[in-house]
Design a protein around this motif. Structure first.
Motif, mmCIF file in Angstrom:
data_model
loop_
_atom_site.group_PDB
_atom_site.id
_atom_site.type_symbol
_atom_site.label_atom_id
_atom_site.label_comp_id
_atom_site.label_asym_id
_atom_site.label_seq_id
_atom_site.Cartn_x
_atom_site.Cartn_y
_atom_site.Cartn_z
ATOM 1 N N SER A 192 21.078 -21.712 -29.186
ATOM 2 C CA SER A 192 22.165 -21.384 -30.111
ATOM 3 C C SER A 192 22.003 -22.128 -31.434
ATOM 4 N N GLY A 193 21.634 -23.405 -31.382
ATOM 5 C CA GLY A 193 21.404 -24.154 -32.615
ATOM 6 C C GLY A 193 20.194 -23.644 -33.375
ATOM 7 N N TRP A 194 19.111 -23.385 -32.670
ATOM 8 C CA TRP A 194 17.888 -22.889 -33.292
ATOM 9 C C TRP A 194 18.139 -21.530 -33.946
ATOM 10 N N ALA A 195 18.785 -20.625 -33.217
ATOM 11 C CA ALA A 195 19.021 -19.275 -33.741
ATOM 12 C C ALA A 195 19.961 -19.305 -34.945
ATOM 13 N N LEU A 196 20.950 -20.197 -34.927
ATOM 14 C CA LEU A 196 21.843 -20.324 -36.077
ATOM 15 C C LEU A 196 21.035 -20.703 -37.318
ATOM 16 N N LEU A 197 20.169 -21.686 -37.199
ATOM 17 C CA LEU A 197 19.344 -22.094 -38.337
ATOM 18 C C LEU A 197 18.343 -21.010 -38.729
ATOM 19 N N PHE A 198 17.777 -20.336 -37.751
ATOM 20 C CA PHE A 198 16.838 -19.241 -38.015
ATOM 21 C C PHE A 198 17.525 -18.150 -38.846
ATOM 22 N N ILE A 199 18.734 -17.791 -38.462
ATOM 23 C CA ILE A 199 19.492 -16.775 -39.202
ATOM 24 C C ILE A 199 19.784 -17.261 -40.615
ATOM 25 N N LYS A 200 20.199 -18.523 -40.756
ATOM 26 C CA LYS A 200 20.488 -19.059 -42.087
ATOM 27 C C LYS A 200 19.239 -19.025 -42.972
ATOM 28 N N MET A 201 18.077 -19.371 -42.417
ATOM 29 C CA MET A 201 16.841 -19.325 -43.197
ATOM 30 C C MET A 201 16.545 -17.892 -43.646
ATOM 31 N N ARG A 202 16.750 -16.938 -42.753
ATOM 32 C CA ARG A 202 16.533 -15.518 -43.101
ATOM 33 C C ARG A 202 17.498 -15.074 -44.185
ATOM 34 N N GLU A 203 18.756 -15.448 -44.062
ATOM 35 C CA GLU A 203 19.746 -15.069 -45.076
ATOM 36 C C GLU A 203 19.352 -15.584 -46.453
ATOM 37 N N LEU A 204 18.775 -16.761 -46.487
ATOM 38 C CA LEU A 204 18.385 -17.366 -47.757
ATOM 39 C C LEU A 204 17.014 -16.890 -48.229
ATOM 40 N N LEU A 261 14.160 -17.644 -46.863
ATOM 41 C CA LEU A 261 13.201 -18.741 -46.720
ATOM 42 C C LEU A 261 12.317 -18.516 -45.500
ATOM 43 N N ALA A 262 11.020 -18.391 -45.736
ATOM 44 C CA ALA A 262 10.056 -18.300 -44.635
ATOM 45 C C ALA A 262 9.795 -19.722 -44.158
ATOM 46 N N SER A 263 10.109 -19.983 -42.910
ATOM 47 C CA SER A 263 9.936 -21.343 -42.398
ATOM 48 C C SER A 263 9.558 -21.327 -40.934
ATOM 49 N N LYS A 264 8.960 -22.418 -40.523
ATOM 50 C CA LYS A 264 8.727 -22.684 -39.103
ATOM 51 C C LYS A 264 9.868 -23.598 -38.698
ATOM 52 N N LEU A 265 10.532 -23.272 -37.619
ATOM 53 C CA LEU A 265 11.704 -24.023 -37.176
ATOM 54 C C LEU A 265 11.473 -24.490 -35.750
ATOM 55 N N THR A 295 27.845 -30.192 -23.655
ATOM 56 C CA THR A 295 27.626 -30.270 -25.092
ATOM 57 C C THR A 295 26.159 -30.567 -25.356
ATOM 58 N N HIS A 296 25.648 -29.979 -26.412
ATOM 59 C CA HIS A 296 24.255 -30.186 -26.800
ATOM 60 C C HIS A 296 24.195 -30.673 -28.239
ATOM 61 N N THR A 297 23.360 -31.662 -28.468
ATOM 62 C CA THR A 297 23.065 -32.122 -29.814
ATOM 63 C C THR A 297 21.560 -32.001 -30.003
ATOM 64 N N GLY A 298 21.195 -31.237 -31.017
ATOM 65 C CA GLY A 298 19.769 -31.034 -31.299
ATOM 66 C C GLY A 298 19.430 -31.431 -32.709
ATOM 67 N N GLU A 299 18.279 -32.039 -32.857
ATOM 68 C CA GLU A 299 17.718 -32.380 -34.168
ATOM 69 C C GLU A 299 16.616 -31.349 -34.405
ATOM 70 N N TYR A 300 16.815 -30.485 -35.409
ATOM 71 C CA TYR A 300 15.887 -29.392 -35.703
ATOM 72 C C TYR A 300 15.152 -29.693 -36.995
ATOM 73 N N VAL A 301 13.893 -29.257 -37.059
ATOM 74 C CA VAL A 301 13.082 -29.461 -38.242
ATOM 75 C C VAL A 301 12.667 -28.095 -38.773
ATOM 76 N N ALA A 302 12.848 -27.901 -40.080
ATOM 77 C CA ALA A 302 12.400 -26.693 -40.761
ATOM 78 C C ALA A 302 11.248 -27.079 -41.673
ATOM 79 N N ILE A 303 10.180 -26.277 -41.644
ATOM 80 C CA ILE A 303 9.017 -26.492 -42.501
ATOM 81 C C ILE A 303 8.774 -25.187 -43.242
ATOM 82 N N LEU A 304 8.815 -25.241 -44.568
ATOM 83 C CA LEU A 304 8.589 -24.024 -45.357
ATOM 84 C C LEU A 304 7.145 -23.565 -45.188
ATOM 85 N N LEU A 305 6.976 -22.264 -45.098
ATOM 86 C CA LEU A 305 5.618 -21.691 -44.962
ATOM 87 C C LEU A 305 5.077 -21.298 -46.318
#
Length: 151
Positions: free
Chosen positions: A63-75, A77-81, A141-151
């Motif tokens: 859920s956290g990964w997909a939320l960030l993935f969607i936000k990157m797409r909306e913006l 931004l091509a990224s590796k997440l 509850t889940h806490t995740g630290e996610y990293v985005a790297i621009l491609l």
């Protein structure tokens, strides 16, 4: 900003993270800052007739990964997440289908993440998710630290 189709995102997730299809994960709801991912108990049941802890954790991470993935797409931004670290707290057994709800962190932290990403090409952000059963009981509850790297 482009609109994102949840069915297309789910197809991408199934193709690139195959376990998600086996877990029965579905992207149920997205409002721009919150995402809900569901999973059926039947595909994730353990020997105690409750959801397997690994499945609960995986849906929380997704859920956290997909939320960030969607936000990157909306913006646009091509990224590796990727997820860098993950912590899950099990509060109650899940004996029904379940959902994980993730939310973007506060605006200041999210904007800081985007600025660092633009400047350095790499940034990390913490996203929290809550896992509920169908009765609305908070089960984990889940806490995740996610990293985005621009491609």
């Amino acid at each position: 900003m482009s609109e994102v189709n949840l069915n297309e995102v789910l197809e991408y997730v199934y193709e690139h993270i195959p376990i998600t299809e086996h877990l029965g994960a579905k992207l149920e709801y997205y409002d721009g800052s919150e995402l809900e991912v569901s999973a059926p108990l039947e595909a994730n049941i353990n020997h105690r007739n409750s959801a397997f802890g690994g499945s609960m954790s995986a849906i929380g991470i997704l859920s956290g990964w997909a939320l960030l993935f969607i936000k990157m797409r909306e913006l646009g931004l091509a990224s590796k997440l990727v997820i860098q670290s993950s912590q899950f707290q099990f509060l109650e057994p899940v004996v029904t289908d379940f959902v994980a709800r993730s939310s973007l962190p506060d605006s200041h932290l999210y904007q800081r993440f985007l600025k660092i990403l633009a400047r350095k090409g790499k940034a990390r952000i913490r996203v929290e998710s809550s896992v509920y059963d169908l009765n609305g009981i908070l089960c984990g509850t889940h806490t995740g630290e996610y990293v985005a790297i621009l491609l």
